[in-house]
Design a protein around this motif. Structure first.
Motif, PDB file in Angstrom:
ATOM      1  N   GLY A   1       0.805  -1.211   0.000  1.00  0.00           N
ATOM      2  CA  GLY A   1       0.000   0.000   0.000  1.00  0.00           C
ATOM      3  C   GLY A   1       0.841   1.265   0.000  1.00  0.00           C
ATOM      4  N   GLU A   2       0.205   2.375   0.370  1.00  0.00           N
ATOM      5  CA  GLU A   2       0.855   3.688   0.333  1.00  0.00           C
ATOM      6  C   GLU A   2       1.065   4.219   1.748  1.00  0.00           C
ATOM      7  N   TYR A   3       2.219   4.835   1.942  1.00  0.00           N
ATOM      8  CA  TYR A   3       2.614   5.376   3.240  1.00  0.00           C
ATOM      9  C   TYR A   3       3.083   6.822   3.051  1.00  0.00           C
ATOM     10  N   THR A   4       2.744   7.669   3.982  1.00  0.00           N
ATOM     11  CA  THR A   4       3.138   9.073   3.837  1.00  0.00           C
ATOM     12  C   THR A   4       3.504   9.679   5.187  1.00  0.00           C
TER      13      THR A   4
ATOM     14  N   VAL B   1       5.668   6.839   0.114  1.00  0.00           N
ATOM     15  CA  VAL B   1       6.273   5.562  -0.264  1.00  0.00           C
ATOM     16  C   VAL B   1       5.182   4.590  -0.703  1.00  0.00           C
ATOM     17  N   GLN B   2       5.397   3.967  -1.854  1.00  0.00           N
ATOM     18  CA  GLN B   2       4.510   2.918  -2.339  1.00  0.00           C
ATOM     19  C   GLN B   2       5.204   1.575  -2.154  1.00  0.00           C
ATOM     20  N   VAL B   3       4.542   0.676  -1.425  1.00  0.00           N
ATOM     21  CA  VAL B   3       5.100  -0.645  -1.120  1.00  0.00           C
ATOM     22  C   VAL B   3       4.339  -1.680  -1.946  1.00  0.00           C
ATOM     23  N   ILE B   4       5.068  -2.398  -2.802  1.00  0.00           N
ATOM     24  CA  ILE B   4       4.475  -3.336  -3.751  1.00  0.00           C
ATOM     25  C   ILE B   4       4.759  -4.759  -3.312  1.00  0.00           C
TER      26      ILE B   4
ATOM     27  N   VAL C   1       8.987   2.146  -3.379  1.00  0.00           N
ATOM     28  CA  VAL C   1       9.341   3.305  -4.204  1.00  0.00           C
ATOM     29  C   VAL C   1       9.012   4.557  -3.399  1.00  0.00           C
ATOM     30  N   ALA C   2      10.051   5.308  -3.010  1.00  0.00           N
ATOM     31  CA  ALA C   2       9.869   6.528  -2.226  1.00  0.00           C
ATOM     32  C   ALA C   2       9.846   7.738  -3.158  1.00  0.00           C
ATOM     33  N   HIS C   3       8.809   8.567  -3.015  1.00  0.00           N
ATOM     34  CA  HIS C   3       8.634   9.753  -3.855  1.00  0.00           C
ATOM     35  C   HIS C   3       8.908  11.005  -3.013  1.00  0.00           C
ATOM     36  N   ILE C   4       9.950  11.721  -3.386  1.00  0.00           N
ATOM     37  CA  ILE C   4      10.332  12.928  -2.662  1.00  0.00           C
ATOM     38  C   ILE C   4       9.311  14.033  -2.956  1.00  0.00           C
ATOM     39  N   GLY C   5       8.674  14.540  -1.899  1.00  0.00           N
ATOM     40  CA  GLY C   5       7.668  15.584  -2.066  1.00  0.00           C
ATOM     41  C   GLY C   5       6.250  15.086  -1.823  1.00  0.00           C
TER      42      GLY C   5
ATOM     43  N   CYS D   1      -1.920   4.968 -10.603  1.00  0.00           N
ATOM     44  CA  CYS D   1      -2.516   3.684 -10.254  1.00  0.00           C
ATOM     45  C   CYS D   1      -2.480   3.452  -8.745  1.00  0.00           C
ATOM     46  N   PHE D   2      -3.632   3.153  -8.168  1.00  0.00           N
ATOM     47  CA  PHE D   2      -3.729   2.796  -6.755  1.00  0.00           C
ATOM     48  C   PHE D   2      -3.399   1.307  -6.584  1.00  0.00           C
ATOM     49  N   PRO D   3      -3.209   0.850  -5.339  1.00  0.00           N
ATOM     50  CA  PRO D   3      -2.947  -0.577  -5.110  1.00  0.00           C
ATOM     51  C   PRO D   3      -4.104  -1.445  -5.608  1.00  0.00           C
ATOM     52  N   PRO D   4      -3.827  -2.689  -6.019  1.00  0.00           N
ATOM     53  CA  PRO D   4      -4.893  -3.584  -6.475  1.00  0.00           C
ATOM     54  C   PRO D   4      -5.953  -3.787  -5.392  1.00  0.00           C
ATOM     55  N   LEU D   5      -7.180  -4.031  -5.855  1.00  0.00           N
ATOM     56  CA  LEU D   5      -8.400  -4.170  -5.049  1.00  0.00           C
ATOM     57  C   LEU D   5      -8.942  -2.833  -4.557  1.00  0.00           C
ATOM     58  N   SER D   6      -8.252  -1.712  -4.893  1.00  0.00           N
ATOM     59  CA  SER D   6      -8.830  -0.386  -4.676  1.00  0.00           C
ATOM     60  C   SER D   6      -9.771  -0.090  -5.838  1.00  0.00           C
ATOM     61  N   TRP D   7     -10.865   0.597  -5.572  1.00  0.00           N
ATOM     62  CA  TRP D   7     -11.709   1.057  -6.673  1.00  0.00           C
ATOM     63  C   TRP D   7     -11.087   2.322  -7.261  1.00  0.00           C
TER      64      TRP D   7
END
Length: 372
Positions: free
Chosen positions: A86-89, A103-106, A116-120, A289-295
């Motif tokens: 999922g996503e962490y901020t 951060v997106q954790v796959i 994947v860490a996104h600066i900002g 794209c959001f994590p799978p199983l998200s609408w």
């Protein structure tokens, strides 16, 4: 019956000396006896048993391998890896002030993860599309550890990701967030053509519904359209062991000609063959794209190509918002998608949802026609 016993014996015996001896077998009514030595028969039956055992083991292994790639459409079946993904901020304090980190954790299967860490901030929530940092992690004893040699590490436990520098000093703490598209659940305006509202799939050729009342992939609208605005919602299946185009693949075709890709590309680079991309034509400006199983949502403004007779004089264009964020602005469509079911031409065309072998769900689909 006697004829079945002969067939049975022929199947049981290997193609060897014993098989030739079997041809001299003596059959009697009410029983089966042979002049084959008992030791030969035991040997043959042992070989048969071992062969059957090997086949069972192989079949079991294949079943396990296939089960790994089985698409999951229910969160309850996702397991601990799905719960971690999922996503962490959070907010980072620096000498220059404070800044966001997303951060997106796959999930990659068997307790393996890629971060994947996104600066900002997360894509669509502060990231400028440029600087990002990536690392691999492994789940052990309920904790996922991401390490970058001599550059620090991240420790993810109980929904909290703590990032430390190379000396082990905590830098930032990030908490899991679940984002929703601002257009999720958007209602069809007056005069819209409602293609699917959960009641039935009658508006589609090949339309089928899932047990929970959503539309399945692999169908084509019966009504044809020129230029239009389209709203749709989709839910990608969870396939942690799959990679690339094998990860919950489908697609939405405007007029059956031009595809906006549908794919689990959560955390990926954002290419034209990934979610939000115009297949083989243009990358999305941002991978939303959001994590799978998200609408998730697509909102598309499509303008059909212009023709003089059979000659195209102006390309079709589309503007696309993915999960409420602009990813294409008046993108030109110089040709049809390679797998388009309707060839380019001046005629109106359908909305087509591609069947690529991966189950996923669609809902709340409606179209507002524009004057041709």
């Amino acid at each position: 019956p006697l004829r079945y016993r002969r067939v049975l014996l022929a199947l049981l015996m290997p193609r060897s000396k014993n098989a030739r001896l079997a041809s001299a077998a003596i059959f009697r009514c009410g029983g089966l006896t042979t002049n084959i030595e008992e030791t030969s028969m035991r040997y043959s039956m042992r070989n048969l048993s071992l062969s059957l055992l090997a086949l069972c083991v192989l079949a079991g292994g294949l079943a396990i391998a296939q089960d790994k790639y089985k698409p999951i459409l229910d969160e309850k079946e996702g397991g601990i890896d799905f719960q971690i993904q999922g996503e962490y901020t959070g907010t980072v304090k620096t000498d220059d002030g404070e800044g966001k980190l997303g951060v997106q954790v796959i999930a990659l299967g068997d307790g393996n993860f890629h971060a994947v860490a996104h600066i900002g901030g997360l894509p669509g929530d502060g990231w400028d599309g440029k600087e990002k940092v990536e690392a691999d992690g492994k789940l052990e004893d309920g904790v996922v550890t991401f390490e970058r040699k001599d550059k620090g590490k991240g420790v993810l436990k109980d929904g909290v990701l703590t990032v430390s520098d190379a000396e082990g000093n905590p830098v930032v703490t990030l908490k899991k967030v679940i984002r929703k598209s601002e257009t999720l659940g958007k209602k069809a305006p007056e005069g819209a053509v409602v293609l699917f509202d959960g009641k039935n799939a009658d508006a589609f050729q090949g339309g089928k519904m899932t047990d929970d009342g959503n539309l399945m992939h692999g169908c084509t609208s019966k009504e044809l359209f020129g230029s239009f605005d389209l709203h749709l919602e989709f839910q990608l299946s969870y396939m942690p062991y799959a990679r690339g185009q094998g990860r919950s693949n489908s697609g939405c075709y405007m007029q059956g000609r031009y595809e906006v890709q549908v794919l689990d590309s959560f955390g990926l680079a954002g290419k034209n063959n990934e979610c939000g991309g115009i297949y083989e034509i243009k990358d999305p400006d941002l991978n939303m794209c959001f994590p799978p199983l998200s609408w998730q949502t697509y909102d598309v403004e499509y303008t059909e190509a212009k023709y003089e007779g059979e000659k195209k004089i102006k390309n079709a264009t589309m503007t696309v918002h993915h999960n409420g964020v602009l990813v294409h602005k008046d993108a030109e469509l110089p040709r049809g998608t390679r797998a388009h079911p309707v060839k380019e031409g001046p005629e109106p065309g359908p909305i087509y949802f591609q069947n690529h072998g991966n189950p996923l769900k669609y809902r709340n689909i409606w179209v507002v026609k524009k004057d041709r």
